[in-house]
Design a protein around this motif. Structure first.
Motif, mmCIF file in Angstrom:
data_model
loop_
_atom_site.group_PDB
_atom_site.id
_atom_site.type_symbol
_atom_site.label_atom_id
_atom_site.label_comp_id
_atom_site.label_asym_id
_atom_site.label_seq_id
_atom_site.Cartn_x
_atom_site.Cartn_y
_atom_site.Cartn_z
ATOM 1 N N SER A 1 25.343 -27.251 48.065
ATOM 2 C CA SER A 1 26.827 -27.373 47.595
ATOM 3 C C SER A 1 27.197 -28.694 47.622
ATOM 4 N N TYR A 2 27.165 -29.624 46.614
ATOM 5 C CA TYR A 2 27.354 -31.143 46.815
ATOM 6 C C TYR A 2 28.880 -31.138 46.585
ATOM 7 N N LEU B 1 21.623 -34.089 42.375
ATOM 8 C CA LEU B 1 22.840 -34.907 42.793
ATOM 9 C C LEU B 1 22.600 -35.330 44.004
ATOM 10 N N ILE B 2 21.928 -34.446 44.987
ATOM 11 C CA ILE B 2 21.747 -34.911 46.244
ATOM 12 C C ILE B 2 20.297 -35.788 46.299
ATOM 13 N N CYS B 3 19.271 -35.394 45.585
ATOM 14 C CA CYS B 3 18.263 -36.432 45.207
ATOM 15 C C CYS B 3 18.704 -37.553 44.832
ATOM 16 N N GLN B 4 19.541 -37.647 43.976
ATOM 17 C CA GLN B 4 20.143 -38.957 43.302
ATOM 18 C C GLN B 4 20.688 -39.788 44.628
ATOM 19 N N GLU C 1 33.626 -25.161 45.306
ATOM 20 C CA GLU C 1 32.123 -25.003 45.319
ATOM 21 C C GLU C 1 31.751 -24.654 47.008
ATOM 22 N N TYR C 2 32.371 -25.068 48.011
ATOM 23 C CA TYR C 2 32.264 -24.893 49.167
ATOM 24 C C TYR C 2 32.419 -23.270 49.483
ATOM 25 N N LEU C 3 33.481 -22.743 49.067
ATOM 26 C CA LEU C 3 34.111 -21.379 49.501
ATOM 27 C C LEU C 3 32.994 -20.477 48.388
#
Length: 424
Positions: free
Chosen positions: A245-246, A373-376, A55-57
């Motif tokens: 990107s989590y 996911l970040i909000c959680q 996901e990062y790349l």
């Protein structure tokens, strides 16, 4: 939903029974499979051989193409002209391989900048008026806001803001006592929709950027997420413009081999082909390319944006503004996805296909999953008391009920009421 085979039914059952993180990984793998071999191979090899999260790349590559494309390529669709500048942030802990992902994707752009810097230095040495020589540049890493404005003025087709750690910039923008933090935020807010940036200084040169095109890539450690949501960044709408990107994928197995040189070369050559196309347009030898959707692709885009508009009506207070900005970012992602595919060909096609729109939609939905996911993560951490209070106040000011606010922050109605009472 119609299923074409038993395998499709099985996939749907697995998907529906998965956790939010597992669903995001399944969506990520599905997206990677749709991408050209030059991108797919680089992402998969980097994961296996260099342990770089997929996901990062993927996000770093999207940034690289967003930067390379610049104002040279736009999209005329649904009555609007849009361009492909995006803001991307990698979220994770220390040692999560965020930096290697960014460095690998940025390598061709850094090489380009190195070559242009040497040309710039040579020209300065050969002229009696070196101050009149402008440096062509794609990336800035450590710059004041004044330097960023000037660099963009000299490079009107894009300003690539590339930071290994975004914390310092985010902290500046959330600090009312910062001298240049608000100016950074203003540049990103106005530049996101390619608005005019007019800079006036009493003691320095004043100048006007008629169409701003900032792009941004950086990483944020999970513990700094409250800073991202605090200090006015949430209320101003800056947060809603990011594609996050989590951390999802992890490969603990080491490899004795590096990425195949041919795999990297294909990626590099395709990206440089976009820069070559852009250079011809930027230098005035060719006209800007304004893409159009096919009738079928336009219908797919319209239906998707309508579904977003419908979803926005019942979404949480945190998600509503984000969905609003998704209706802009989908146009930007369509440009980038189209360019990724067309960079493999010597002839750049001007018509957007339904396949391109479908992939862009999958990408944007994937980033929406990441934002969830970040909000959680943000809501469930009790150490973020002050920031939770600001979210409660924001929700209350915007007419949200106590039940709605509670759902957003993961607290019951009584807790929300007590915290709200303490703020009065």
């Amino acid at each position: 939903m119609e299923f074409k085979s038993e395998k499709d039914i099985e996939k749907e059952i697995i998907y529906q029974s998965s956790s939010p993180e597992e669903k995001a990984i399944l969506e990520l793998e599905s997206i990677i499979e749709t991408l050209p071999d030059s991108i797919r191979s680089l992402i998969n090899e980097a994961f296996i051989k260099n342990q770089i999260p997929k996901e990062y790349l993927l996000s770093s590559i999207i940034f690289a193409y967003s930067n390379a494309t610049g104002l040279a390529i736009g999209l005329d669709s649904m009555g609007f002209d849009n361009y492909g500048n995006l803001y991307l942030a990698l979220i994770g802990g220390r040692g999560d391989m965020k930096s290697p992902a960014m460095k690998l994707a940025m390598k061709p752009l850094k090489t380009f900048d190195n070559e242009k810097y040497h040309e710039y230095e040579s020209e300065r040495k050969e002229t009696s008026e070196p101050e009149g020589i402008k440096r062509k540049q794609l990336l800035i890493q450590n710059a004041t806001i004044e330097a960023a404005h000037l660099t963009h003025y000299h490079n009107p087709y894009s300003l690539g803001i590339y930071m290994d750690e975004l914390f310092q910039l985010i902290n500046k923008m959330g600090n009312p006592n910062s001298s240049d933090g608000p100016a950074w935020r203003e540049l990103l807010l106005e530049g996101n929709t390619n608005e005019v940036v007019d800079i006036k200084r009493k003691t320095m040169e004043s100048y006007r950027i008629e169409q701003a095109y900032p792009v941004l890539l950086g990483s944020i450690q999970k513990e700094f997420i409250p800073k991202l949501f605090g200090g006015g960044n949430l209320e101003s709408g800056l947060v809603d413009r990011f594609l996050f990107s989590y951390k999802l994928t992890h490969n603990p197995k080491l490899s004795k081999n590096g990425i195949n040189s041919n795999t990297y070369r294909k990626y590099k050559d395709n990206l440089l082909r976009v820069l070559e196309l852009r250079d011809g347009i930027e230098d005035g030898n060719e006209s800007r390319l304004m893409l159009k959707c096919s009738m079928e692709a336009e219908d797919v885009l319209y239906n998707y944006k309508q579904s977003l508009s419908n979803e926005q009506q019942t979404a949480s207070q945190l998600m509503q503004p984000y969905i609003s900005k998704m209706q802009i970012n989908i146009h930007k992602l369509i440009i980038i996805v189209h360019t990724i595919f067309e960079s493999q060909s010597p002839h750049y096609a001007m018509t957007i296909s339904t396949k391109t729109v479908d992939i862009a939609i999958k990408l944007l939905n994937f980033y929406k999953m990441n934002f969830d996911l970040i909000c959680q993560e943000y809501s469930n951490d009790s150490s973020k008391k002050l920031d939770l209070d600001s979210v409660i106040q924001l929700g209350f000011n915007n007419g949200a009920s106590l039940e709605e606010i509670g759902k957003v922050i993961g607290k019951n109605k009584s807790t929300v009421s007590r915290r709200l009472a303490k703020q009065k």
